[in-house]
Design an enzyme around this catalytic site. Sequence first.
Site, PDB file in Angstrom:
ATOM      1  N   HIS A  35       0.858  -1.191   0.000  1.00 43.24           N
ATOM      2  CA  HIS A  35       0.000   0.000   0.000  1.00 43.24           C
ATOM      3  C   HIS A  35       0.889   1.235   0.000  1.00 43.24           C
ATOM      4  O   HIS A  35       1.936   1.253   0.642  1.00 43.24           O
ATOM      5  CB  HIS A  35      -0.892   0.017   1.248  1.00 43.24           C
ATOM      6  N   ASP A  39      -7.796  -5.443   0.248  1.00 43.24           N
ATOM      7  CA  ASP A  39      -8.291  -6.438  -0.719  1.00 43.24           C
ATOM      8  C   ASP A  39      -7.957  -7.872  -0.357  1.00 43.24           C
ATOM      9  O   ASP A  39      -8.451  -8.803  -1.002  1.00 43.24           O
ATOM     10  CB  ASP A  39      -7.720  -6.124  -2.109  1.00 43.24           C
TER      11      ASP A  39
HETATM   12  C1  SDX Z   1      -6.451  -0.329  -2.931  1.00 46.97           C
HETATM   13  O1  SDX Z   1      -4.579   4.174  -2.300  1.00 46.97           O
HETATM   14  C2  SDX Z   1      -5.500   3.596  -1.629  1.00 46.97           C
HETATM   15  O2  SDX Z   1      -5.869   3.934  -0.529  1.00 46.97           O
HETATM   16  C3  SDX Z   1      -6.108   2.413  -2.335  1.00 46.97           C
HETATM   17  C4  SDX Z   1      -7.098   1.601  -1.484  1.00 46.97           C
HETATM   18  C5  SDX Z   1      -8.347   2.387  -1.193  1.00 46.97           C
HETATM   19  O3  SDX Z   1      -9.004   2.118  -0.182  1.00 46.97           O
HETATM   20  O4  SDX Z   1      -8.718   3.216  -2.056  1.00 46.97           O
HETATM   21  O5  SDX Z   1      -6.475   1.231  -0.264  1.00 46.97           O
HETATM   22  C6  SDX Z   1      -7.572   0.356  -2.218  1.00 46.97           C
HETATM   23  O6  SDX Z   1      -6.170   0.013  -4.039  1.00 46.97           O
HETATM   24  C7  SDX Z   1      -5.668  -1.394  -2.227  1.00 46.97           C
HETATM   25  C8  SDX Z   1      -4.495  -1.917  -3.101  1.00 46.97           C
HETATM   26  C9  SDX Z   1      -5.031  -3.063  -3.997  1.00 46.97           C
HETATM   27  N1  SDX Z   1      -3.985  -3.405  -4.979  1.00 46.97           N
HETATM   28  C10 SDX Z   1      -3.233  -4.535  -4.833  1.00 46.97           C
HETATM   29  O7  SDX Z   1      -3.304  -5.298  -3.877  1.00 46.97           O
HETATM   30  C11 SDX Z   1      -2.263  -4.767  -5.977  1.00 46.97           C
HETATM   31  C12 SDX Z   1      -0.899  -5.172  -5.425  1.00 46.97           C
HETATM   32  N2  SDX Z   1      -0.305  -3.992  -4.740  1.00 46.97           N
HETATM   33  C13 SDX Z   1       0.696  -3.237  -5.442  1.00 46.97           C
HETATM   34  O8  SDX Z   1       0.431  -3.071  -6.821  1.00 46.97           O
HETATM   35  C14 SDX Z   1       1.113  -1.952  -4.722  1.00 46.97           C
HETATM   36  O9  SDX Z   1       1.429  -2.285  -3.439  1.00 46.97           O
HETATM   37  C15 SDX Z   1       0.162  -0.763  -4.678  1.00 46.97           C
HETATM   38  C16 SDX Z   1      -0.330  -0.385  -6.023  1.00 46.97           C
HETATM   39  C17 SDX Z   1      -0.976  -1.038  -3.772  1.00 46.97           C
HETATM   40  C18 SDX Z   1       0.968   0.411  -4.096  1.00 46.97           C
HETATM   41  O10 SDX Z   1       1.892   0.756  -5.024  1.00 46.97           O
HETATM   42  P1  SDX Z   1       3.103   1.767  -4.740  1.00 46.97           P
HETATM   43  O11 SDX Z   1       2.921   2.492  -3.451  1.00 46.97           O
HETATM   44  O12 SDX Z   1       3.282   2.556  -5.990  1.00 46.97           O
HETATM   45  O13 SDX Z   1       4.317   0.833  -4.493  1.00 46.97           O
HETATM   46  P2  SDX Z   1       5.348   0.399  -5.620  1.00 46.97           P
HETATM   47  O14 SDX Z   1       4.604  -0.316  -6.714  1.00 46.97           O
HETATM   48  O15 SDX Z   1       6.182   1.582  -5.978  1.00 46.97           O
HETATM   49  O16 SDX Z   1       6.253  -0.667  -4.866  1.00 46.97           O
HETATM   50  C19 SDX Z   1       7.287  -0.239  -3.977  1.00 46.97           C
HETATM   51  C20 SDX Z   1       8.160  -1.456  -3.813  1.00 46.97           C
HETATM   52  C21 SDX Z   1       8.557  -2.071  -5.151  1.00 46.97           C
HETATM   53  O17 SDX Z   1       9.753  -2.784  -4.948  1.00 46.97           O
HETATM   54  P3  SDX Z   1      11.132  -2.126  -5.524  1.00 46.97           P
HETATM   55  O18 SDX Z   1      10.918  -1.988  -7.023  1.00 46.97           O
HETATM   56  O19 SDX Z   1      11.255  -0.776  -4.823  1.00 46.97           O
HETATM   57  O20 SDX Z   1      12.191  -3.126  -5.140  1.00 46.97           O
HETATM   58  O21 SDX Z   1       7.452  -2.493  -3.140  1.00 46.97           O
HETATM   59  C22 SDX Z   1       7.239  -3.575  -4.043  1.00 46.97           C
HETATM   60  C23 SDX Z   1       7.503  -3.071  -5.444  1.00 46.97           C
HETATM   61  O22 SDX Z   1       7.936  -4.135  -6.278  1.00 46.97           O
HETATM   62  N3  SDX Z   1       5.837  -3.967  -3.913  1.00 46.97           N
HETATM   63  C24 SDX Z   1       5.414  -5.223  -4.005  1.00 46.97           C
HETATM   64  C25 SDX Z   1       4.020  -5.151  -3.822  1.00 46.97           C
HETATM   65  N4  SDX Z   1       3.646  -3.891  -3.646  1.00 46.97           N
HETATM   66  C26 SDX Z   1       4.784  -3.149  -3.698  1.00 46.97           C
HETATM   67  N5  SDX Z   1       6.086  -6.379  -4.223  1.00 46.97           N
HETATM   68  C27 SDX Z   1       5.328  -7.489  -4.252  1.00 46.97           C
HETATM   69  N6  SDX Z   1       3.992  -7.514  -4.089  1.00 46.97           N
HETATM   70  C28 SDX Z   1       3.311  -6.369  -3.876  1.00 46.97           C
HETATM   71  N7  SDX Z   1       1.999  -6.394  -3.724  1.00 46.97           N
END
Ligand code: SDX
Length: 379
Positions: free
Chosen positions: A262, A316
Amino acid sequence: AASVPPFRPGLEGVPATQSAICDIDGQRGLLTYRGYGADVLAANSTFLETTYLLIWGALPTAAQLREFEQEVQMHRRVSFRIRDMMKCFPASGHPMDALQSSAASLGLFYSRRALDNPEYIYEAVVRLIAKIPTMVAAFQLIRKGQDPIQPRDDLPFASNFLYMLTEREPDPLAARIFDACLILHAEHSLNASTFSARVTASTLTDPYAVVASAVGTLAGPLHGGANEDVLAMLEAIGSEDQVEPWLDQAIAEKQKIMGFGHREYKVKDPRAVILQGLAEQLFDRFGHDPLYDLARRVEEAAAVRLGPKGIYPNVDFYSGLVYRKLGIPRDLFTPIFAIARTAGWLAHWKEQLGANRIFRPSQIYTGAEPREWVPLEAR
Ligand code: SDX
């Protein structure tokens, strides 16, 4: 150039507005709506009472709540024109696309853009909160080849939605748990779909276009669609002994683990904690779901691998297991998220009207320097 703030991909950490609606403490895993804990509201409030709080900033009096509930109940029906339009949608279409189209079509009937008139704002809130659940349920019945059934005025909000969706009156516990899920999904500060809502609201278009814009944004798998993917992930893993190898491979392939991570929370999402408890209440009452045991193992194994990076279950991760137990079709999970988040989108729409400044950020240009035209024959 000195005055230009640094570019942050995804606007990470960049405050895009001031807001009094919702506060998130991502380090301590705290979430409040107008100062009230989301956990306290999920345990004591109803979705309509919480909607009123989010939009008008205070818990309603008994009279205000009764009037709001009656207004919403009176406006649940959807014009036969919109229902007939939905009958033209392909049954194979994703329900979020159907919802975006039908939500936008409300503007054809009700848009007056009297944005400085509190009556118009109240009317628009009532219509969107009341009609979006009816449209989601209608699409479900229509794509099964049936006529949608009319809302039941004698049923409260959550029960009526489940009735219109399943054609059966829900068990009171199931309805109460569904209502708590709506509260937990109602608002979350400046998430992507709410940001869409505010940008759209800032041009002073009508609230129906604001919600349609937000629905389109919520539909993406990185935002609203993740809970469907969580169940698919659990089914793909199949058994508890496959959890670690599956996770290790996914992480090695730099896959995002759905339901984890998140932008704000660097601990387990407080909503996931509450949804897990609601899921367990359903399992105690209506029977266990082995996918839940798998989910618990995934959470444990992921804590070791992703926890050090501040990546924990988000809203989620367990919500899909609740909806699955309630018998809700998987591709309706995100439309249900939209039903709830309409409250937050409208709270931000109303607040943005007060901010009264169109969103128009700057950019850092990385394109070509000015250059001469090259005629086609010379290319
Ligand atoms: C919702 O914003 C909100 O409040 C949204 C929400 C709401 O109530 O409206 O809370 C609802 O959208 C919940 C999120 C549902 N989505 C997912 O579960 C999809 C999986 N999650 C990721 O795509 C991600 O965590 C996000 C999109 C939720 C957040 O993305 P960010 O903050 O842009 O984080 P990032 O993609 O830049 O990742 C930062 C690091 C990366 O590693 P590095 O490249 O720095 O080494 O963390 C890693 C990412 O690879 N990472 C993950 C991960 N989420 C982040 N690695 C593995 N699995 C994951 N889920």
